[in-house]
Design an enzyme around this catalytic site. Structure first.
Site, PDB file in Angstrom:
ATOM      1  N   TYR A 163      -7.854  14.408   1.387  1.00 22.27           N
ATOM      2  CA  TYR A 163      -6.998  15.255   0.567  1.00 22.27           C
ATOM      3  C   TYR A 163      -7.839  15.920  -0.530  1.00 22.27           C
ATOM      4  O   TYR A 163      -9.054  15.772  -0.556  1.00 22.27           O
ATOM      5  CB  TYR A 163      -5.796  14.452   0.053  1.00 22.27           C
ATOM      6  CG  TYR A 163      -4.955  13.948   1.215  1.00 22.27           C
ATOM      7  CD1 TYR A 163      -4.427  14.856   2.137  1.00 22.27           C
ATOM      8  CD2 TYR A 163      -4.744  12.591   1.443  1.00 22.27           C
ATOM      9  CE1 TYR A 163      -3.686  14.424   3.234  1.00 22.27           C
ATOM     10  CE2 TYR A 163      -3.999  12.150   2.535  1.00 22.27           C
ATOM     11  CZ  TYR A 163      -3.474  13.066   3.435  1.00 22.27           C
ATOM     12  OH  TYR A 163      -2.758  12.655   4.513  1.00 22.27           O
ATOM     13  N   GLY A 176      -0.195  -2.391   4.387  1.00 22.11           N
ATOM     14  CA  GLY A 176       0.576  -1.211   4.729  1.00 22.11           C
ATOM     15  C   GLY A 176       1.539  -1.517   5.875  1.00 22.11           C
ATOM     16  O   GLY A 176       2.668  -1.974   5.662  1.00 22.11           O
ATOM     17  N   ARG A 177       1.068  -1.303   7.096  1.00 21.51           N
ATOM     18  CA  ARG A 177       1.968  -1.398   8.254  1.00 21.51           C
ATOM     19  C   ARG A 177       2.614  -2.761   8.414  1.00 21.51           C
ATOM     20  O   ARG A 177       3.758  -2.860   8.846  1.00 21.51           O
ATOM     21  CB  ARG A 177       1.209  -0.986   9.523  1.00 21.51           C
ATOM     22  CG  ARG A 177       0.937   0.508   9.561  1.00 21.51           C
ATOM     23  CD  ARG A 177      -0.167   0.877  10.506  1.00 21.51           C
ATOM     24  NE  ARG A 177      -1.463   0.384  10.031  1.00 21.51           N
ATOM     25  CZ  ARG A 177      -2.610   0.551  10.673  1.00 21.51           C
ATOM     26  NH1 ARG A 177      -2.637   1.195  11.822  1.00 21.51           N
ATOM     27  NH2 ARG A 177      -3.749   0.086  10.169  1.00 21.51           N
ATOM     28  N   SER A 184       0.844  -1.194   0.000  1.00 26.16           N
ATOM     29  CA  SER A 184       0.000   0.000   0.000  1.00 26.16           C
ATOM     30  C   SER A 184       0.881   1.246   0.000  1.00 26.16           C
ATOM     31  O   SER A 184       1.955   1.244   0.595  1.00 26.16           O
ATOM     32  CB  SER A 184      -0.879  -0.033   1.255  1.00 26.16           C
ATOM     33  OG  SER A 184      -1.988   0.811   1.122  1.00 26.16           O
ATOM     34  N   LEU A 186      -5.739  -3.214   7.827  1.00 29.53           N
ATOM     35  CA  LEU A 186      -5.571  -4.312   8.783  1.00 29.53           C
ATOM     36  C   LEU A 186      -5.727  -5.688   8.145  1.00 29.53           C
ATOM     37  O   LEU A 186      -6.438  -6.548   8.667  1.00 29.53           O
ATOM     38  CB  LEU A 186      -6.488  -4.133   9.990  1.00 29.53           C
ATOM     39  CG  LEU A 186      -5.972  -3.081  10.993  1.00 29.53           C
ATOM     40  CD1 LEU A 186      -6.914  -2.935  12.177  1.00 29.53           C
ATOM     41  CD2 LEU A 186      -4.582  -3.456  11.515  1.00 29.53           C
ATOM     42  N   ALA A 243       2.107   8.626  -1.779  1.00 23.75           N
ATOM     43  CA  ALA A 243       1.505   9.867  -2.283  1.00 23.75           C
ATOM     44  C   ALA A 243       2.623  10.784  -2.773  1.00 23.75           C
ATOM     45  O   ALA A 243       3.478  11.205  -1.998  1.00 23.75           O
ATOM     46  CB  ALA A 243       0.719  10.543  -1.165  1.00 23.75           C
ATOM     47  N   GLN A 246       1.424   6.495  -6.582  1.00 19.13           N
ATOM     48  CA  GLN A 246       0.202   7.225  -6.274  1.00 19.13           C
ATOM     49  C   GLN A 246       0.472   8.717  -6.484  1.00 19.13           C
ATOM     50  O   GLN A 246       1.411   9.250  -5.887  1.00 19.13           O
ATOM     51  CB  GLN A 246      -0.187   6.978  -4.814  1.00 19.13           C
ATOM     52  CG  GLN A 246      -1.532   7.563  -4.446  1.00 19.13           C
ATOM     53  CD  GLN A 246      -1.841   7.403  -2.957  1.00 19.13           C
ATOM     54  OE1 GLN A 246      -1.075   7.819  -2.104  1.00 19.13           O
ATOM     55  NE2 GLN A 246      -2.967   6.794  -2.650  1.00 19.13           N
ATOM     56  N   ARG A 272      -7.714   5.602  -5.609  1.00 20.17           N
ATOM     57  CA  ARG A 272      -8.000   5.291  -4.190  1.00 20.17           C
ATOM     58  C   ARG A 272      -9.067   6.246  -3.703  1.00 20.17           C
ATOM     59  O   ARG A 272      -8.939   7.461  -3.844  1.00 20.17           O
ATOM     60  CB  ARG A 272      -6.749   5.415  -3.319  1.00 20.17           C
ATOM     61  CG  ARG A 272      -7.069   5.267  -1.833  1.00 20.17           C
ATOM     62  CD  ARG A 272      -5.854   5.078  -0.940  1.00 20.17           C
ATOM     63  NE  ARG A 272      -5.471   3.672  -0.877  1.00 20.17           N
ATOM     64  CZ  ARG A 272      -4.651   3.163   0.047  1.00 20.17           C
ATOM     65  NH1 ARG A 272      -4.110   3.936   0.969  1.00 20.17           N
ATOM     66  NH2 ARG A 272      -4.359   1.877   0.056  1.00 20.17           N
ATOM     67  N   CYS A 319       3.648   7.184   2.753  1.00 20.08           N
ATOM     68  CA  CYS A 319       4.554   8.328   2.783  1.00 20.08           C
ATOM     69  C   CYS A 319       5.750   8.032   3.676  1.00 20.08           C
ATOM     70  O   CYS A 319       5.595   7.486   4.770  1.00 20.08           O
ATOM     71  CB  CYS A 319       3.833   9.553   3.351  1.00 20.08           C
ATOM     72  SG  CYS A 319       2.684  10.292   2.203  1.00 20.08           S
TER      73      CYS A 319
END
Ligand SMILES: Cc1cc2nc3c(=O)[nH]c(=O)nc-3n(C[C@H](O)[C@H](O)[C@H](O)COP(=O)(O)O)c2cc1C
Length: 353
Positions: free
Chosen positions: A182, A322-323, A22, A300, A57, A99, A230, A25
């Site tokens: 955004y 992501g994480r 994912s 998640l 991004a 992105q 997205r 930044c």
């Protein structure tokens, strides 16, 4: 039945599995220039077996950065260091994605490890932020300058130029960031968009700017390459942007040339009650996928069996992490073992797997 390790072909690009990194930044760039950190960060996850690596991004104009240290693609000089990144990702057998973004009213803040607070006018790093309407994101944030129709058009062109540069830099998958409060999301949501011109009010008016951006981008983003958007599928608040509107929007995406909807949520209102939990945004992906567009699920997703189930149950075409990818760059290699699939191990690492 399609599983997590089946390849996915979108237009003429084949992704070796359904696992994506994912966009995240990294806030460690000067004047928007990619650097060794980005090469190693994204490169490690390509070597770690993920099929799709989406660079964070990346601002289409300087005032569209979340922080002064964001990645950028607003000038041609940004292209050469990005080429190094895409070349390495491809050498590892993964597809390089990027992105492109504009932070709108949430721009000009300090990076997370400097406190994330809005930058104040007395700071040399201050710039005026812009938005759909003069409504600040939250207390302490700047009140954005309301964009005129001409300025809106100029930003759509900036997205097109960003897409052109992404192409020249060697990216093969492009994602337009229209989520998380955004700029583009702020036009979609009635909470941040109080305009009375052709860009505000009705659903058709609120989505106009995003559709114009897609139209500009598709003029240069070649037909054989996949385009994603997205979105935040819901604002999670009354009278906000809803999943019903997201599904309506997705129906319009297909004729506009969008291949994949990356289904995130929230970010436009600081106090929205988001019921965070394992796979909590997957139902949005499933609902949007029912329109016939491909989707990416995110949020998640951490366990191999969980990601595999999402693909097998046809709730999404791609599982984005992501994480968990920050914690484990070789997540995809471990997942292949756990799911008894052949891991795409680089030969240099064979003795480790
Ligand atoms: C460090 C960090 C940076 C992020 N930057 C971006 C970004 O550039 N663009 C974006 O759309 N989402 C961004 N996100 C959100 C992630 O892409 C992802 O949607 C979110 O973290 C939920 O997925 P996860 O639970 O697997 O982490 C970021 C998240 C993190 C943790």
């Amino acid at each position: 039945m399609t599983n997590l390790f089946d390849p996915l072909t979108i237009r003429s690009i084949t992704i070796r599995n359904r696992i994506g990194v994912s966009p995240m930044c990294q806030y460690c760039y000067e004047d928007g220039f990619s650097n060794d950190w980005q090469l190693v960060h994204l490169g490690a996850r390509a070597a770690g077996g993920a099929g799709l690596i989406i660079a964070e991004a990346t601002a289409v104009e300087a005032r569209g950065r979340i922080t002064p240290h964001d990645a950028g693609i607003w000038k041609d000089d940004h292209i050469p260091p990005l080429r190094k990144v895409t070349r390495f990702i491809k050498e590892q057998g993964a597809v390089p994605g990027i992105q492109i973004a504009h932070a709108g009213r949430k721009a000009n803040t300090h990076r997370p490890w400097d406190g994330s607070s809005p930058i104040t006018m007395d700071d040399p790093q201050f710039w005026q932020v812009v938005g759909a309407s003069p409504i600040a994101f939250a207390d302490g944030y700047q009140t954005p300058q309301e964009l005129t129709a001409e300025e809106i058009h100029a930003i759509a062109i900036a997205f097109r130029h960003g897409a052109e540069r992404a192409l020249q830099a060697g990216f093969e998958f492009l994602e337009i960031h229209a989520a998380h409060g955004y700029l583009l999301h702020s036009f979609l949501s009635p909470h941040s968009n109080h305009r009375s011109d052709q860009y505000g009010g009705s659903f058709a008016n609120r989505i106009r700017f995003l559709l114009e951006v897609i139209g500009e981008v598709r003029k240069v983003w070649q037909d054989h390459l996949p385009l994603a958007v997205r979105i935040s599928a819901t604002d999670w608040v009354e009278n906000g942007w809803t999943i019903t509107e997201s599904v309506e929007l997705a129906r319009l995406f297909i004729p506009a040339g969008v291949d994949v909807v990356d289904c995130s949520s929230g970010g436009n209102l600081p106090k929205a009650p988001v019921p965070v939990g394992p796979g909590y945004q997957v139902p949005f992906s499933e609902a949007i996928r029912s329109t016939g567009v491909m989707t990416a699920a995110v949020g998640l997703i951490t366990a191999p069996a969980q990601a595999d189930q999402i693909i097998r149950n046809q709730q999404a075409d791609i599982a984005l992490l992501g994480r968990e990818m920050l914690r484990n760059p070789s997540w995809a290699l471990h997942a292949a073992h756990a799911l008894r699939q052949a891991p795409p191990v680089p030969p240099q690492y064979l003795r480790g797997f």
